[in-house]
Motif scaffolding. Structure first.
Motif, PDB file in Angstrom:
ATOM      1  N   MET A 122      -5.331   0.115   7.533  1.00  0.00           N
ATOM      2  CA  MET A 122      -4.189  -0.473   8.240  1.00  0.00           C
ATOM      3  C   MET A 122      -2.893   0.254   7.882  1.00  0.00           C
ATOM      4  N   LEU A 126       5.580  -5.132  10.197  1.00  0.00           N
ATOM      5  CA  LEU A 126       4.752  -4.910   9.015  1.00  0.00           C
ATOM      6  C   LEU A 126       3.310  -5.266   9.337  1.00  0.00           C
ATOM      7  N   TRP A 160       1.725   3.406   2.386  1.00  0.00           N
ATOM      8  CA  TRP A 160       2.365   3.859   3.617  1.00  0.00           C
ATOM      9  C   TRP A 160       3.878   3.733   3.474  1.00  0.00           C
ATOM     10  N   ARG A 161       4.303   2.780   2.647  1.00  0.00           N
ATOM     11  CA  ARG A 161       5.716   2.613   2.263  1.00  0.00           C
ATOM     12  C   ARG A 161       6.627   2.305   3.460  1.00  0.00           C
ATOM     13  N   CYS A 162       6.267   1.247   4.152  1.00  0.00           N
ATOM     14  CA  CYS A 162       7.045   0.802   5.306  1.00  0.00           C
ATOM     15  C   CYS A 162       8.363   0.188   4.872  1.00  0.00           C
ATOM     16  N   CYS A 210       0.871  -1.168   0.000  1.00  0.00           N
ATOM     17  CA  CYS A 210       0.000   0.000   0.000  1.00  0.00           C
ATOM     18  C   CYS A 210       0.903   1.212   0.000  1.00  0.00           C
TER      19      CYS A 210
HETATM   20  S1  SF4 Z   1       3.497  -3.004   5.645  1.00  0.00           S
HETATM   21 FE1  SF4 Z   1       1.311  -2.650   5.429  1.00  0.00          FE
HETATM   22  S2  SF4 Z   1       1.033  -0.472   5.927  1.00  0.00           S
HETATM   23 FE2  SF4 Z   1       3.189  -0.792   5.463  1.00  0.00          FE
HETATM   24  S3  SF4 Z   1       3.386  -0.301   3.275  1.00  0.00           S
HETATM   25 FE3  SF4 Z   1       3.154  -2.525   3.468  1.00  0.00          FE
HETATM   26  S4  SF4 Z   1       0.964  -2.846   3.230  1.00  0.00           S
HETATM   27 FE4  SF4 Z   1       1.220  -0.672   3.692  1.00  0.00          FE
END
Ligand code: SF4
Ligand SMILES: Nc1nc2c(c(=O)[nH]1)N[C@H]1C(S)=C(S)[C@@H](COP(=O)(O)OP(=O)(O)OC[C@H]3O[C@@H](n4cnc5c(=O)[nH]c(N)nc54)[C@H](O)[C@@H]3O)O[C@H]1N2
Ligand SMILES: Nc1nc2c(c(=O)[nH]1)N[C@H]1C(S)=C(S)[C@@H](COP(=O)(O)OP(=O)(O)OC[C@H]3O[C@@H](n4cnc5c(=O)[nH]c(N)nc54)[C@H](O)[C@@H]3O)O[C@H]1N2
Ligand SMILES: [Mo]
Length: 729
Positions: free
Chosen positions: A214, A81, A52-54, A50
């Protein structure tokens, strides 16, 4: 798929999902309990499941992708994550992925293909683009882009002459919010939202369903706030996960939020509970604002919103008692009813009354990181205007491209024809309102290119499909983020692409060569480009490759830390009264107007998120599919009983325009109002090549056939459709 077990992923993820908001989740999923010995490499990169780019760390065992965990150095993940990030392993192994370039044979939309080589596919695209340029001008090709891989497509196409490019992240998502805040504070909200949830004493969520939505570190902070017993106030027609943690839940009638927000503003003013010092020092047009809202009484709002006056008053006093450590969350997907800029402005003003701007526990002022540019070329000047924004005088406050404006021009040929679409990483058939209008526009095209990882509904309409790698298989542009600290993050390949997929940057570079503008990508590969940027900025390339993240030194983000507040509005102040809006004929102070109600026998359809899926992109992912194979339609239990519909029975949904959905299971529940039904967006895939997800659940996008457009900045509504439930024969 031998290197991970699905069942173990499922059991652990399911356990963590149950505690999304109040607890924590772990990330050591998707592993065999006793892994065979082998060489394990750990490579940091950032997630694209998604936006949020974790930052995460991929583990590769004997050359095979094994698991993906959080990177403790990274501010978006803090070492953990979410279920979708962990499930990214499944995206690499997804059996439904596109494998090689495809060209259409036969009629558009009939989904008949021949596999071709990259040279042939890109040669065809370049030849068609040049033909459109010769006949109509380069402005007649448009780019739809979403996601991080877009960077070099945008660069190459802008160099070639494209001026219209737009993502569904704007007019179908956060655009109205950012414009509402921009008009009020002189700055948009941005991502990640600069909400100091970590330190807040009171969090007000209008819609924003944190815990189902999320966004990783935000949900972590929300969990901390709940553990600290911060007050939570939730405004939602549905008893969301967040509502289950709330001190006050206001189950408003959908579409009436602006009445509530302005009544809250009025009450804070009338009871003298607002931050008088902040308003005196930083407010513009406060007296006119007070005059404009004085009719917005609690009793009036209670009637509009269908909630008790006592609840409205109690919630307002609760917020005021914690200020400035109170946050009214700006939300993210705010495009609900076609007048969303004004609702977002109302939320911006409510925050201003609470004096929380640049305050600990309120809205902090995000700081960035400065990384040297590579030094790419400038773009050519144009005789034509973009399709919207101030220069076109259509949606005067739009500060990014509008997807539906490109679509409108493609249908009408006005103000100039659009003949080519380049679609990167967005499933327009689901994301845009009115599938029928999208199909009508497609019929007018001379070229439709889709760059995708999956055979999405959008790809089904393409002339040429270009298969991208997934994020774990490629380099992308450097991420430079704004937050409590600025940071930079590296995306780097962890494993090889399984088939003939190519990284987005490579496709863009090859296309540039075919278009005769290869000099706009003056590097051998992206590693060379990234290394130049990082080293020019005085950082070590090898260290970044090993650690994944560079943190900028901390700068003040709150008044408490020594920040001086500045507002880049025309008045230099917080605009309670907006002269800019008034000058263009809009309300200078947000004014509530009623929305049509559901006709008898039907219900307003609203949408949202499930923790284990992202939009329409994860349904075939073998790990995430197992978590939630299809969506459900939430129906009030009493309503279901009245209609003789049992819990978990399948029904079809029929909307006001006669659009029929695929069959979908009913979730009969007391957790939703009687006049409203709810489902998670992104399901109900109609492309047969998405074998695992084909016709599983219903598509909220397909039912979004009737929409309104925000005249201020072009956002299109999603919650303006009504459905009835049709029992299966
Ligand atoms: S770990 Fe989850 S919130 Fe973070 S970028 Fe990936 S999908 Fe998005
Ligand atoms: N797991 C997961 N998380 C995601 C995403 C994902 O795909 N999957 N997508 C991300 C993205 S891009 C975005 S934009 C965000 C979106 O997430 P949010 O910004 O939280 O989206 P909203 O539209 O506010 O959330 C929908 C909620 O609003 C409620 N609602 C609907 N209509 C109304 C109304 O009229 N009034 C009020 N008060 N509430 C209403 C719904 O019941 C639902 O609980 O999520 C992000 N997080
Ligand atoms: N009815 C309704 N409509 C909505 C919403 C809603 O809640 N309800 N939400 C709105 C919101 S908030 C948003 S942000 C938008 C989201 O709209 P989109 O961005 O269109 O979201 P997706 O459905 O995930 O489509 C993304 C497509 O990109 C592909 N993809 C994924 N990763 C990559 C990659 O690395 N490279 C390439 N080339 N392709 C990739 C996926 O396979 C997928 O088909 O939708 C909006 N539209
Ligand atoms: Mo979004």
């Amino acid at each position: 798929m031998s290197s991970f077990t699905r069942r173990r992923f499922l059991s652990l993820s399911a356990a963590t999902l149950g505690t999304t908001a109040a607890g924590t989740w772990t990330t050591t999923l998707a592993v065999d309990a006793t892994p065979a010995p082998g060489e394990v490499k750990e490579i940091p990169t950032f997630c694209e499941m998604c936006f949020w780019r974790c930052g995460g760390i991929a583990h590769v065992r004997d050359g095979k992708l094994w698991k993906f965990e959080g990177n403790p150095r990274d501010p978006q993940s803090n070492g953990r994550l979410c279920p979708r990030g962990t499930g990214a392993v499944g995206a690499h192994y997804d059996p439904d992925r596109l494998r090689q370039p495809l060209m259409r044979v036969g009629e558009r939309g009939k989904e008949q293909w021949k596999a071709v080589g990259w040279d042939e596919a890109l040669g065809f695209v370049a030849e068609r683009m040049n033909r459109i340029k010769a006949e109509h001008g380069p402005e007649s090709v448009a780019l739809f882009n979403h996601g991080f891989g877009q960077r070099f497509f945008q660069h190459v196409l802008k160099t070639w002459g494209v001026i219209n490019y737009a993502g569904s992240s704007y007019a179908q998502c956060r655009g109205a919010r950012d414009v509402g805040f921009l008009l009020t504070y002189g700055a948009g909200v941005g991502s990640p939202e600069p909400t100091d949830i970590r330190n807040t004493d009171c969090l007000v969520l209008v819609g924003s369903h944190l815990g189902e939505n999320m966004h990783n570190s935000q949900v972590q902070e929300f969990a901390q706030a709940v553990e600290r017993r911060a007050s939570v106030i939730v405004v939602d027609p549905r008893f969301s996960v967040a509502a289950s943690k709330a001190k006050y839940w206001l189950p408003v009638k959908p579409g009436t939020d602006l009445a509530l927000i302005m009544a809250w503003c009025n009450l804070l003013v009338q009871e003298g509970r607002y931050d008088k010092a902040f308003v005196a020092q930083h407010g513009h047009g406060f007296d006119k604002f007070v005059e404009a809202i004085k009719g917005n009484t609690v009793e009036w709002a209670a009637e509009q919103c269908d909630v008790s006056p006592e609840l409205i008053v109690a919630a307002a006093r609760e917020m005021a008692s914690h200020r400035p450590a109170t946050i009214v969350h700006p939300g993210r997907r705010v495009n609900w009813y076609g007048d969303d800029t004004q609702r977002s402005r109302g939320i911006a003003l409510l925050n201003a009354l609470l004096g929380n701007y640049g305050r600990k526990g309120g809205l902090y002022v995000a700081q960035g990181i400065s990384m040297a540019p590579y030094g790419l070329n400038k773009y050519p000047e144009h005789a034509r205007h973009r399709l919207d924004g101030a220069e076109a005088d259509r949606y005067p406050f739009a500060d990014e491209g509008i997807t539906t404006s490109i679509r409108d021009a493609t249908v009408s040929g006005k103000p100039y024809p659009i003949k080519g679409w380049f679609v990167y990483s967005t499933n327009l058939m689901q994301a845009l309102p009115s599938e029928a209008e999208t199909i009508k526009a497609i019929q007018n095209l001379d070229l439709l290119v889709v760059c995708e990882t999956m055979p999405s509904e959008m790809a089904g309409w393409a002339d040429v499909i270009l298969p991208d790698t997934i994020f774990l298989e490629r380099h992308d542009e450097l991420l430079t983020g704004f937050g409590r600290n600025g940071w930079a993050a590296l995306r780097q390949p962890v494993v090889a692409a399984p088939h003939d997929q190519k990284p987005a940057w490579w496709i863009a570079k090859e296309l540039a060569n075919k278009l005769g503008i290869g000099e706009c990508m003056p590097f051998k590969d992206l590693e060379e480009y990234l290394k130049v940027r990082v080293e020019k900025s005085g950082h070590s390339w090898d260290k970044l490759k090993a650690e994944g993240v560079i943190m900028a030194p901390h700068k003040p983000i709150t008044v408490e830390e020594g920040l001086a507040l500045e507002f880049a509005t025309p008045s230099g102040k917080v605009e309670f009264w907006s002269d800019q809006l008034a000058a263009k004929g809009f309300d200078a102070v947000p004014k509530y107007t009623k929305h049509p109600e559901a006709p008898p026998g039907s219900f307003r359809l609203i949408t949202g998120r499930a923790p284990g899926h992202t939009f329409s992109r994860t349904q075939t992912n073998p790990l995430l599919h197992d978590l939630m194979p299809e969506n459900e339609i939430w129906v009030n239990a009493a309503t279901a009983a009245r209609l003789g519909i049992r819990n978990r029975e399948y029904v079809t949904l029929k909307n006001q325009d006669g659009v029929l959905s695929n069959r979908v299971r009913v979730k009969a529940t007391q957790r939703i109002r009687e006049d409203t039904v709810y489902m998670v967006y992104g399901f109900g895939h109609s492309n047969k090549l998405m074998k695992t997800a084909y016709l599983m659940g219903a598509s909220a996008g397909q039912l979004n056939s009737s929409y309104r457009t925000d005249p201020i900045m072009g956002a299109t509504s999603i919650h303006t459709n009504f459905v009835s439930l049709v029992k299966e024969a």
